[in-house]
Design an enzyme around this catalytic site. Sequence first.
Site, PDB file in Angstrom:
ATOM      1  N   ILE A  40       8.011 -12.084  -2.502  1.00 39.09           N
ATOM      2  CA  ILE A  40       8.006 -11.681  -1.083  1.00 39.09           C
ATOM      3  C   ILE A  40       6.585 -11.318  -0.631  1.00 39.09           C
ATOM      4  O   ILE A  40       6.148 -11.708   0.435  1.00 39.09           O
ATOM      5  CB  ILE A  40       8.983 -10.504  -0.848  1.00 39.09           C
ATOM      6  CG1 ILE A  40      10.410 -11.000  -1.082  1.00 39.09           C
ATOM      7  CG2 ILE A  40       8.841  -9.934   0.552  1.00 39.09           C
ATOM      8  CD1 ILE A  40      11.466  -9.926  -1.000  1.00 39.09           C
ATOM      9  N   LYS A  49     -17.250   3.294   6.427  1.00 45.34           N
ATOM     10  CA  LYS A  49     -16.943   3.269   7.869  1.00 45.34           C
ATOM     11  C   LYS A  49     -17.290   4.616   8.489  1.00 45.34           C
ATOM     12  O   LYS A  49     -16.848   5.657   8.002  1.00 45.34           O
ATOM     13  CB  LYS A  49     -15.453   2.957   8.054  1.00 45.34           C
ATOM     14  CG  LYS A  49     -14.969   3.065   9.492  1.00 45.34           C
ATOM     15  CD  LYS A  49     -13.478   2.790   9.629  1.00 45.34           C
ATOM     16  CE  LYS A  49     -12.986   3.135  11.022  1.00 45.34           C
ATOM     17  NZ  LYS A  49     -11.519   3.066  11.155  1.00 45.34           N
ATOM     18  N   THR A 106       0.833  -1.201   0.000  1.00 47.78           N
ATOM     19  CA  THR A 106       0.000   0.000   0.000  1.00 47.78           C
ATOM     20  C   THR A 106       0.871   1.257   0.000  1.00 47.78           C
ATOM     21  O   THR A 106       0.618   2.211  -0.743  1.00 47.78           O
ATOM     22  CB  THR A 106      -0.924  -0.011   1.234  1.00 47.78           C
ATOM     23  OG1 THR A 106      -1.748  -1.190   1.148  1.00 47.78           O
ATOM     24  CG2 THR A 106      -1.806   1.210   1.292  1.00 47.78           C
ATOM     25  N   ALA A 107       1.941   1.257   0.818  1.00 49.58           N
ATOM     26  CA  ALA A 107       2.784   2.458   0.921  1.00 49.58           C
ATOM     27  C   ALA A 107       3.470   2.753  -0.407  1.00 49.58           C
ATOM     28  O   ALA A 107       3.480   3.896  -0.878  1.00 49.58           O
ATOM     29  CB  ALA A 107       3.814   2.281   2.040  1.00 49.58           C
ATOM     30  N   GLU A 120      -6.481   2.631  16.058  1.00 49.76           N
ATOM     31  CA  GLU A 120      -7.257   3.752  15.497  1.00 49.76           C
ATOM     32  C   GLU A 120      -7.068   3.846  13.978  1.00 49.76           C
ATOM     33  O   GLU A 120      -7.307   4.895  13.378  1.00 49.76           O
ATOM     34  CB  GLU A 120      -6.903   5.065  16.194  1.00 49.76           C
ATOM     35  CG  GLU A 120      -7.603   5.234  17.558  1.00 49.76           C
ATOM     36  CD  GLU A 120      -9.098   5.588  17.453  1.00 49.76           C
ATOM     37  OE1 GLU A 120      -9.577   5.835  16.340  1.00 49.76           O
ATOM     38  OE2 GLU A 120      -9.769   5.600  18.507  1.00 49.76           O
TER      39      GLU A 120
HETATM   40  C1  LIG Z   1      -1.710  -6.373  12.320  1.00 47.54           C
HETATM   41  C2  LIG Z   1      -1.777  -5.107  11.509  1.00 47.54           C
HETATM   42  C3  LIG Z   1      -2.991  -4.481  11.293  1.00 47.54           C
HETATM   43  C4  LIG Z   1      -3.045  -3.290  10.565  1.00 47.54           C
HETATM   44  N1  LIG Z   1      -4.254  -2.663  10.414  1.00 47.54           N
HETATM   45  C5  LIG Z   1      -4.272  -1.445   9.812  1.00 47.54           C
HETATM   46  C6  LIG Z   1      -5.490  -0.740   9.656  1.00 47.54           C
HETATM   47  O1  LIG Z   1      -6.568  -1.196  10.038  1.00 47.54           O
HETATM   48  N2  LIG Z   1      -5.448   0.481   9.071  1.00 47.54           N
HETATM   49  C7  LIG Z   1      -4.290   1.035   8.634  1.00 47.54           C
HETATM   50  O2  LIG Z   1      -4.290   2.172   8.154  1.00 47.54           O
HETATM   51  N3  LIG Z   1      -3.139   0.350   8.692  1.00 47.54           N
HETATM   52  C8  LIG Z   1      -3.100  -0.858   9.280  1.00 47.54           C
HETATM   53  N4  LIG Z   1      -1.928  -1.547   9.348  1.00 47.54           N
HETATM   54  C9  LIG Z   1      -0.749  -0.990   8.684  1.00 47.54           C
HETATM   55  C10 LIG Z   1      -0.831  -1.268   7.190  1.00 47.54           C
HETATM   56  O3  LIG Z   1      -0.948  -2.647   6.975  1.00 47.54           O
HETATM   57  C11 LIG Z   1       0.400  -0.737   6.475  1.00 47.54           C
HETATM   58  O4  LIG Z   1       0.651   0.584   6.867  1.00 47.54           O
HETATM   59  C12 LIG Z   1       0.217  -0.753   4.985  1.00 47.54           C
HETATM   60  O5  LIG Z   1      -0.232  -2.000   4.556  1.00 47.54           O
HETATM   61  C13 LIG Z   1       1.502  -0.406   4.284  1.00 47.54           C
HETATM   62  O6  LIG Z   1       2.405  -1.480   4.342  1.00 47.54           O
HETATM   63  P1  LIG Z   1       3.742  -1.350   3.536  1.00 47.54           P
HETATM   64  O7  LIG Z   1       3.424  -1.066   2.115  1.00 47.54           O
HETATM   65  O8  LIG Z   1       4.606  -0.395   4.260  1.00 47.54           O
HETATM   66  O9  LIG Z   1       4.449  -2.788   3.688  1.00 47.54           O
HETATM   67  P2  LIG Z   1       4.154  -4.185   2.966  1.00 47.54           P
HETATM   68  O10 LIG Z   1       2.738  -4.405   2.679  1.00 47.54           O
HETATM   69  O11 LIG Z   1       4.853  -5.206   3.812  1.00 47.54           O
HETATM   70  O12 LIG Z   1       4.903  -4.084   1.572  1.00 47.54           O
HETATM   71  C14 LIG Z   1       6.289  -4.233   1.467  1.00 47.54           C
HETATM   72  C15 LIG Z   1       6.660  -4.328   0.005  1.00 47.54           C
HETATM   73  O13 LIG Z   1       8.071  -4.378  -0.087  1.00 47.54           O
HETATM   74  C16 LIG Z   1       8.423  -5.425  -0.981  1.00 47.54           C
HETATM   75  N5  LIG Z   1       9.734  -5.915  -0.601  1.00 47.54           N
HETATM   76  C17 LIG Z   1      10.209  -6.221   0.616  1.00 47.54           C
HETATM   77  N6  LIG Z   1      11.473  -6.674   0.541  1.00 47.54           N
HETATM   78  C18 LIG Z   1      11.806  -6.618  -0.767  1.00 47.54           C
HETATM   79  C19 LIG Z   1      12.976  -6.953  -1.502  1.00 47.54           C
HETATM   80  N7  LIG Z   1      14.052  -7.462  -0.899  1.00 47.54           N
HETATM   81  N8  LIG Z   1      12.960  -6.775  -2.821  1.00 47.54           N
HETATM   82  C20 LIG Z   1      11.872  -6.271  -3.474  1.00 47.54           C
HETATM   83  N9  LIG Z   1      10.748  -5.949  -2.834  1.00 47.54           N
HETATM   84  C21 LIG Z   1      10.710  -6.125  -1.505  1.00 47.54           C
HETATM   85  C22 LIG Z   1       7.324  -6.460  -0.804  1.00 47.54           C
HETATM   86  O14 LIG Z   1       7.269  -7.325  -1.903  1.00 47.54           O
HETATM   87  C23 LIG Z   1       6.124  -5.543  -0.711  1.00 47.54           C
HETATM   88  O15 LIG Z   1       5.703  -5.192  -2.003  1.00 47.54           O
HETATM   89  C24 LIG Z   1      -1.865  -2.749  10.028  1.00 47.54           C
HETATM   90  C25 LIG Z   1      -0.649  -3.406  10.199  1.00 47.54           C
HETATM   91  C26 LIG Z   1      -0.587  -4.562  10.937  1.00 47.54           C
HETATM   92  C27 LIG Z   1       0.743  -5.248  11.122  1.00 47.54           C
END
Ligand SMILES: Cc1cc2nc3c(=O)[nH]c(=O)nc-3n(C[C@H](O)[C@H](O)[C@H](O)COP(=O)(O)OP(=O)(O)OC[C@H]3O[C@@H](n4cnc5c(N)ncnc54)[C@H](O)[C@@H]3O)c2cc1C
Length: 488
Positions: free
Chosen positions: A41, A77, A14-15, A335
Amino acid sequence: MRQVRRVVVAGGGTAGWLAAAALVRQLSPLIEVVLIESDAIGTVGVGESTIPTIRTFHDFIGVDEDAFVRATGATFKLGISFEHWLREGARYFHAFGSVGRSMFVADFQHFWLEARRQGFGGAYGDYSAELRAAAEGRFSTDPAAGLAYAYHLDATAYAAFLRGHAEAAGARRIEGRIVAVDRDGETGDLRALRLASGAVIDGDFFIDCTGFRALLIEDALTTGYDDWSHWLPTDTALAVQTDSVGPPMPYTRAIAHCAGWRWRIPLQHRVGNGIVFSSRDMTEEEARATLLDGIEGTPLFDPRPIRFTTGMRKRAWHRNCLALGLASGFIEPLESTSIHLVMIAVTRFVQSFPFAGDDGALADRFNARTRAEWEHVRDFVILHYHLNDRAEPFWRRMAAMEVPDTLAARIALFREQAAAFQDQDQIFRIDSWVQVMLGQGLEPRDYHHLARMLPAQDLQRALGGLDAGIRHRLQTVPSHADFLRRFA
Ligand SMILES: Cc1cc2nc3c(=O)[nH]c(=O)nc-3n(C[C@H](O)[C@H](O)[C@H](O)COP(=O)(O)OP(=O)(O)OC[C@H]3O[C@@H](n4cnc5c(N)ncnc54)[C@H](O)[C@@H]3O)c2cc1C
């Protein structure tokens, strides 16, 4: 100083896709955006409950609401139902939007407290249209109803939706696993990412969206982490999806248990469930049993454990690298603030984009505001845990702990004179603080005496008018399930 032309986003959760979408939409063709992600991954797969700022951000990047709701199985929501937080059996609601009507000198809670003292009027939440619609399972985006709302969404579908959006606007995706990060021998800045395939992807600025792995900001740049787990000690979650067994309610449920809480997030096609707990107080097996006992519907897979440490990176923007999402830190999801924190950070980064490189001033300002936002969210989440009458050891520790000074001052202010406030870079409004403080049993000693100067019949009439106004706004609002049918 190196000109910044090419931005490399590492990670496509998502980020990553939110960042790519905003950067291309706002800054292309001034810059080029490349995103690297690894299907092998995968993403964290949770993060399904949001707050209303998501709608502003969607406008910023040009997302069409209908297309988004269809693509992500989203529901609407209106707030969060907090169950058993103060004590077993207690319940309150943190609704979006405003409660009652404030006056210049005194906010609504002062008038409500005076009415309560005189023995008339409803519960505080009765003066929130969002709460009343939620309680009745009703929803509409009709401006006549004027409801403040956010979404529940399917996290995997959301990342895919954002990817389509970002690619259509010009972002380039590269599939591959990052195995090494190259730094400039002289400046120490990041220069390129090396992939398992042997490809080398160089860039001028890098956005670390690699999730909890934090490959760039921590593995490569060792930026450091402020650990807040002494205030927020839950450190593990188990997440599982179930099929839907009833109409989706337009709110998230946060249900406290002996060592944390469970969530329930209804989507159009399924329900997201999870349990958040402190591993010092509960084993994974106990948590699994508590989660599975509490769900309705059939689990679609075995619950997956996710471990975390609540806290934030010491610097979100360090050298020519910005960390977003889980790579930048994590405040447990009570939250639903993580996606918001990504959106606000991306927006600010676009506003302060370092076209001619950054000699520290842009990053310092960015980091100061980021810290203020995170600490504010941290305090708000701690509040739910700290004020409680539950008996279990976990909850007694939370009640006894010393909270951050900033939160202690807020609690004292409300206790003294029912006062609450919202400063710059603070997402939670006065209404939010008041709902949670009252919900968690904090009784103010006094309130503004302006409320006492109002003759009782005028106060009664004003509250009656607010009540009638809400009833009028909601009279044609359909059930949430009926409203969702238009997206089927
Ligand atoms: C239990 C839990 C509940 C949550 N509930 C909420 C909620 O209700 N509301 C909310 O706003 N947020 C919530 N969050 C937070 C939310 O899930 C994250 O902020 C959001 O999904 C963003 O995640 P991300 O993109 O940072 O990481 P990730 O989804 O982990 O993505 C990481 C990316 O990096 C890539 N990557 C990693 N290593 C490598 C590599 N070596 N080479 C190439 N690519 C790589 C992966 O393939 C993936 O595409 C929750 C989090 C948790 C843990």
